[in-house]
Design a protein around this motif. Structure first.
Motif, short mmCIF file in Angstrom:
data_model
loop_
_atom_site.label_atom_id
_atom_site.label_comp_id
_atom_site.label_asym_id
_atom_site.label_seq_id
_atom_site.Cartn_x
_atom_site.Cartn_y
_atom_site.Cartn_z
N VAL A 389 -29.50 -3.04 113.43
CA VAL A 389 -30.59 -4.02 113.56
C VAL A 389 -30.00 -5.22 114.29
O VAL A 389 -29.22 -5.97 113.71
N PHE A 390 -30.33 -5.37 115.58
CA PHE A 390 -29.70 -6.44 116.34
C PHE A 390 -30.56 -7.69 116.43
O PHE A 390 -30.13 -8.72 116.96
N SER A 391 -31.78 -7.62 115.92
CA SER A 391 -32.60 -8.82 115.85
C SER A 391 -33.46 -8.73 114.59
O SER A 391 -34.27 -7.79 114.46
N PRO A 392 -33.26 -9.62 113.60
CA PRO A 392 -32.35 -10.78 113.62
C PRO A 392 -30.90 -10.42 113.33
O PRO A 392 -30.00 -11.19 113.61
N GLY A 393 -30.64 -9.29 112.69
CA GLY A 393 -29.27 -8.85 112.45
C GLY A 393 -28.49 -9.70 111.48
O GLY A 393 -27.27 -9.74 111.54
N MET A 394 -29.15 -10.41 110.56
CA MET A 394 -28.49 -11.27 109.58
C MET A 394 -29.48 -11.58 108.46
O MET A 394 -30.69 -11.34 108.59
N ASP A 395 -28.98 -12.12 107.35
CA ASP A 395 -29.85 -12.60 106.29
C ASP A 395 -30.56 -13.86 106.77
O ASP A 395 -29.94 -14.76 107.38
N ILE A 396 -31.86 -13.94 106.51
CA ILE A 396 -32.64 -15.09 106.99
C ILE A 396 -33.50 -15.61 105.85
O ILE A 396 -33.71 -14.96 104.83
N ARG A 397 -34.00 -16.82 106.09
CA ARG A 397 -34.98 -17.44 105.20
C ARG A 397 -36.32 -17.37 105.90
O ARG A 397 -36.45 -17.52 107.11
N ALA A 398 -37.40 -17.16 105.12
CA ALA A 398 -38.75 -17.11 105.68
C ALA A 398 -39.75 -17.54 104.63
O ALA A 398 -39.46 -17.49 103.42
N ASP A 399 -40.91 -17.94 105.08
CA ASP A 399 -42.00 -18.29 104.16
C ASP A 399 -42.68 -17.02 103.68
O ASP A 399 -42.60 -15.95 104.31
N ALA A 400 -43.41 -17.17 102.61
CA ALA A 400 -44.01 -15.99 101.97
C ALA A 400 -45.10 -15.35 102.81
O ALA A 400 -45.51 -14.22 102.54
N THR A 401 -45.57 -16.05 103.81
CA THR A 401 -46.67 -15.51 104.61
C THR A 401 -46.23 -15.11 106.01
O THR A 401 -47.06 -14.76 106.85
N HIS A 424 -38.24 -3.50 100.73
CA HIS A 424 -38.85 -3.65 99.42
C HIS A 424 -38.53 -5.01 98.86
O HIS A 424 -37.49 -5.60 99.18
N LYS A 425 -39.45 -5.51 98.11
CA LYS A 425 -39.18 -6.71 97.32
C LYS A 425 -38.18 -6.34 96.26
O LYS A 425 -38.29 -5.29 95.63
N VAL A 426 -37.15 -7.16 96.08
CA VAL A 426 -36.05 -6.81 95.20
C VAL A 426 -36.58 -6.43 93.82
O VAL A 426 -37.41 -7.13 93.25
N ASN A 427 -36.11 -5.27 93.36
CA ASN A 427 -36.47 -4.73 92.05
C ASN A 427 -37.89 -4.18 92.02
O ASN A 427 -38.49 -4.08 90.96
N GLN A 428 -38.42 -3.81 93.21
CA GLN A 428 -39.72 -3.16 93.28
C GLN A 428 -39.61 -1.92 94.16
O GLN A 428 -38.57 -1.63 94.75
N THR A 429 -40.72 -1.20 94.26
CA THR A 429 -40.72 0.08 94.98
C THR A 429 -40.51 -0.13 96.48
O THR A 429 -41.02 -1.09 97.06
N GLU A 430 -39.76 0.79 97.08
CA GLU A 430 -39.52 0.72 98.52
C GLU A 430 -40.77 1.09 99.31
O GLU A 430 -41.59 1.90 98.87
N GLN A 431 -40.90 0.50 100.51
CA GLN A 431 -41.96 0.82 101.45
C GLN A 431 -41.29 1.17 102.78
O GLN A 431 -40.16 0.77 103.06
N SER A 432 -41.99 1.93 103.61
CA SER A 432 -41.42 2.33 104.90
C SER A 432 -42.45 2.17 106.00
O SER A 432 -43.66 2.29 105.77
N SER A 454 -46.77 -11.21 103.52
CA SER A 454 -47.92 -11.64 102.72
C SER A 454 -48.27 -10.65 101.62
O SER A 454 -48.48 -11.06 100.46
N PRO A 455 -48.38 -9.35 101.90
CA PRO A 455 -48.74 -8.42 100.82
C PRO A 455 -47.72 -8.37 99.69
O PRO A 455 -48.04 -7.93 98.59
N LEU A 456 -46.50 -8.84 99.94
CA LEU A 456 -45.48 -8.77 98.89
C LEU A 456 -45.61 -9.89 97.87
O LEU A 456 -45.01 -9.83 96.80
N GLN A 457 -46.38 -10.97 98.26
CA GLN A 457 -46.65 -12.08 97.35
C GLN A 457 -45.34 -12.63 96.78
O GLN A 457 -45.11 -12.68 95.58
N LEU A 458 -44.48 -13.06 97.67
CA LEU A 458 -43.19 -13.61 97.26
C LEU A 458 -43.37 -14.94 96.57
O LEU A 458 -44.20 -15.77 96.97
N GLU A 490 -35.03 -14.24 102.45
CA GLU A 490 -35.15 -15.07 101.26
C GLU A 490 -36.32 -16.04 101.41
O GLU A 490 -36.54 -16.62 102.49
N TYR A 491 -37.04 -16.22 100.32
CA TYR A 491 -38.09 -17.23 100.27
C TYR A 491 -37.61 -18.34 99.35
O TYR A 491 -37.63 -18.20 98.12
N THR A 492 -37.08 -19.42 99.95
CA THR A 492 -36.57 -20.57 99.20
C THR A 492 -37.11 -21.84 99.82
O THR A 492 -37.76 -21.83 100.88
#
Length: 830
Positions: A389-401, A424-432, A454-458, A490-492
């Protein structure tokens, strides 16, 4: 005849018989003893000096003369036995006190004298009475004594003969040569190999000679070619105890040879040469598996490298009158070739694994030929795609929407199939999501996808994990699945992801290390110290800490038992709880993103020191394991040399240079791949830097069973080979243990070492069966695997970036107990 005369007659008759019997037996025993001493003397002289035929013939004549002399004298003793008077005279000679009474009485008894005068009968009766009284008092034991003395001489002669036969290696031969000088018996016996033999023209033939009995002093080999009357001569050499060899080079026509040593010459043997059938042309048609979409190619080299599952068709053209042809493999059943209308010998099979093979040709007379040096078929696995994964290719922060666009690079040897994004949202079912592929060809593609948060409701401090997966088109044993590294969204409330934040003094905090320090700081606090250690911590934070510790314990157990899904669930739960604890503890949050908070800084110092200590220990362990593997490879190489020496000394080495080149081409770096090395196939520069010569794949594989040599080195090779197998198994366990401590050392290295150990154990079994040909092949496989493994480990060892210190100042001494307890738990000391 009165009673006294009768007694005297009976007594003298007994003495007479004893005298005659003793004379005959003592004469026979004396002659036998003399003959034994003469025979032994001549045998000893012949044993040490190798007497010529006339001298041994003179001894035989002397023994014959002794036999004739004994027979003549014995005949006289039988024809002219002693009479009563002779017995009486010998009795009087041995007992002088008897006077002439007994002999005179014997004369009257035998009739030599008669009583003719007056009163003479009365005198004779008185004489007989007096003689009877004297005989009654006499014991005649000297005949028995004489027999014992004579027999002791014979016993001594026999004892000397027995000692000679016991200590002399060829004592019986010496006796035979002394008794029968015309016998062909010799002190040295010769065994010549191969005797009469037929070999291909131009080949070398080694003459092996073994001597039994007396060791030879100057053994010689004589040979001549054709009708040449002149014999050529060469001294035999002894490379092994008791075995002499001499090679005859480039033989043509008919060669006669024989071996001579000491006083013996072997029979004449004959070597006949013939023109063997030869491989004139070899072509291998390679039909790749259909999914590769590769065109069929024709290989002209007998050492091809093909993809696993390829269909191979061999076509062999040979000279001479060929009756049968077959492919013989080192570790699998052979395959017969069939003749087609073009006078070609063909066969087909599907390549599944690497193999050494020979092409055997047999002519109409049953004479075999073919390649002496084994060919090597290399079967390459279809590696899974390389996904990045070359874009973004790193851990990022994002808003829930937000919607996160992703770009993925995928490369494969023969074509990329479906590309999916797994999140997947951590500790929830995977999606593909199935990604959209772009690219000019199927081997190197770029795929795009988008994650809609948005559907993950972080909620705040929750995160999403994602990675990309790609399948290839392998329908044979696949599909192969390649996976990218896992990244987090991450949503922080922070401007950056927590994993990208910097602490005080520009010190970067790794999320994994933060997780460790939080667990350690919570674990070392005792129950009665909770209020003093965390006076202001909210109950929710303590609950999150406890839940995180429980999840980490579950993850550890799942990893130890190799249960991947359970471990991932536990790790997700741990990360989720730790993010919530970070949100609930402002002190920790300040330390992570604004450089404040002394508690975190102290623990980070301890973590950094522990990291350096553990890293140094891991590097030392890795270096030790590399050196152990090198010593193991050197010892195996020596054993392989022994297995090679036990066979044909002209057996060629395995030629794998083209195989290695094909393998490097197969495993070369591709766009988007970052030059990743393939498993078990490190590149050649890495090998050179590691100081290991690339000779592991050039070990010799032997054709045929090989000569079973009974010498000390080969006898010891079985226990030595078994010990190497045990050391390889132990090394596999150490690599498995190190893989749990050093993330660079994957489990595949311990699996590779277990496979190597299996080859070495199999080689040990073959040495017990004295099948040095198969032992050499298994040892070669093991040595080749060791060479590749050493190269891979050396690449890991050289890739040793230095860690950055998180703090330079000393930690306060009042926290020393906490840090020590933390270090103990983190290093698995209980």
């Amino acid at each position: 005849m009165n009673k006294h005369s009768q007694y005297n007659a009976d007594r003298l008759e007994t003495i007479r018989r004893a005298k005659n019997r003793t004379a005959r037996l003592t004469w026979t025993i004396n002659i036998a003893a003399a003959a034994l001493f003469v025979l032994l003397t001549v045998a000893l002289l012949d044993y040490w000096l190798l007497l010529p035929w006339p001298a041994r013939a003179a001894n035989a004549a002397l023994l014959t003369g002794l036999g004739v002399f004994w027979a003549t004298r014995l005949w006289r003793l039988i024809r002219r036995p002693a009479n009563l008077k002779a017995a009486a005279l010998e009795l009087e000679a041995r007992r002088p006190e008897l006077g002439c009474v007994v002999s005179t009485a014997a004369e009257y008894l035998t009739g030599e004298r008669s009583a003719t005068q007056d009163y003479e009968p009365e005198l004779v009766d008185a004489l007989q009475e007096q003689a009877a009284k004297k005989l009654l008092l006499i014991e005649t034991r000297w005949y028995r004594t004489q027999m014992v003395q004579t027999a002791s001489v014979l016993a001594g002669a026999l004892a000397v003969m027995v000692v000679f036969l016991a200590i002399a290696p060829a004592g019986w031969v010496a006796l035979r040569r002394s008794l029968w000088p015309w016998t062909p018996a010799a002190y040295t016996r010769i065994e010549v190999e191969p005797g009469n033999v037929e070999i291909p023209e131009g080949r070398d033939q080694e003459i092996t000679t073994r001597f039994k009995g007396r060791p030879p002093k100057h053994p010689q080999l004589y040979w001549r070619t054709g009708n040449n009357p002149h014999w050529q001569q060469a001294s035999l050499t002894m490379p092994d105890q008791g075995t002499y060899v001499h090679p005859l080079k480039n033989l043509r026509g008919t060669i006669q040879y024989r071996v001579a040593a000491n006083d013996v010459v072997s029979p004449d043997y004959e070597i006949t040469t013939f023109i063997p059938p030869e491989i004139k042309h070899l072509a291998i048609q390679v039909d790749y598996p259909a999914y590769t979409k590769q065109k069929s190619v024709e290989e002209r080299t007998p050492n091809p490298s093909v993809v696993r599952g390829s269909h191979l068709t061999f076509r062999v053209t040979a000279s001479g009158q060929i009756d049968t042809a077959r492919l013989r493999f080192a570790n699998q059943p052979g395959i017969e070739l069939k003749r087609n209308e073009k006078d070609e010998w063909t066969t087909s099979f599907t390549a599944r694994k690497d193999a050494y093979y020979w092409i055997e040709l047999t002519d109409k007379k049953g004479r075999k030929s073919g390649n002496e040096k084994p060919y090597h078929l290399t079967v390459l696995p279809d590696e899974p795609p390389d996904v990045q994964v070359f874009s973004p290719g790193m851990d990022i922060r994002a808003d829930a929407t937000n919607k996160i666009p992703l770009k993925i690079s995928v490369a494969d040897d023969f074509g990329v199939g479906e590309v999916k994004l797994i999140f997947h949202k951590v500790n929830q079912t995977e999606q593909s999501i199935v990604c959209v592929k772009q690219g000019a060809n199927d081997k190197d593609v770029t795929a795009t996808a988008e994650i809609d948060l948005s559907p993950l409701q972080l909620k705040e401090y929750e995160l999403v994990a994602y990675h990309a997966e790609a399948a290839d088109n392998n329908t044979l044993d696949g599909p192969g699945i390649g996976k990218s590294p896992v990244y987090f969204i991450e949503y922080t409330t922070k401007e950056k992801a927590l994993s990208q934040c910097n602490g005080g003094n520009g010190q970067k905090i790794n999320l994994l290390e933060t997780q460790k320090q939080i667990i350690a700081a919570t674990t070392v606090v005792k129950e009665n110290e909770i209020e003093s250690r965390f006076p202001d911590s909210p109950p929710e934070a303590r609950s999150e800490f406890a839940a995180a510790i429980t999840s980490m314990d579950g993850a550890t157990k799942a990893l130890d038992s190799l249960r991947r899904p359970a471990a991932l669930r536990a790790e997700d739960e741990t990360l989720e709880h730790l993010y919530q604890a970070t949100r609930l503890l402002p002190e920790l949050e300040a330390g992570m993103c604004r450089g404040q908070g002394n508690c975190i800084k102290i623990v980070l110092e301890a973590i950094e020191k522990l990291k350096e200590s553990q890293k140094k220990q891991r590097e030392e362990q890795l270096s030790t394991l590399i050196n152990q593997a090198k010593r193991l490879a050197q010892a195996q190489a020596k054993l392989n040399d022994l297995y090679r020496a036990a066979q044909d000394p002209n057996s060629p080495q395995q030629d794998s240079e083209k195989t290695a080149a094909s393998q490097d081409k197969k495993n070369g770096a591709r766009p988007g791949q970052g030059g990743r090395p393939r498993q078990g196939h490190p590149n050649e520069p890495a090998r050179a830097e590691g100081g290991q010569p690339n000779d592991g794949e050039r070990r010799e594989a032997r054709n045929g069973e090989g000569e079973k040599q009974d010498n000390e080195s080969l006898t010891q090779s079985g226990p030595d080979q078994k010990q190497l197998g045990d050391e390889a198994n132990e090394l596999a366990s150490k690599l498995r243990e190190l893989s749990g401590k050093d993330p660079r050392v994957s489990n595949r290295y311990s699996r590779d070492m277990r496979e190597i150990a299996a080859h070495l154990d199999q080689a040990a079994q073959y040495t017990v069966e004295r099948n040095f040909h198969s032992a050499g092949i298994e040892g070669g496989f093991g040595l080749s695997g060791l060479t590749r493994l050493i190269s891979a480990l050396e690449v890991l060892y050289q890739d040793n970036p230095r860690a950055t210190d998180l703090a330079a100042e000393e930690y306060p001494k009042e926290y020393e107990k906490w840090i020590a307890e933390y270090l103990r738990k983190l290093s698995y000391e209980e």
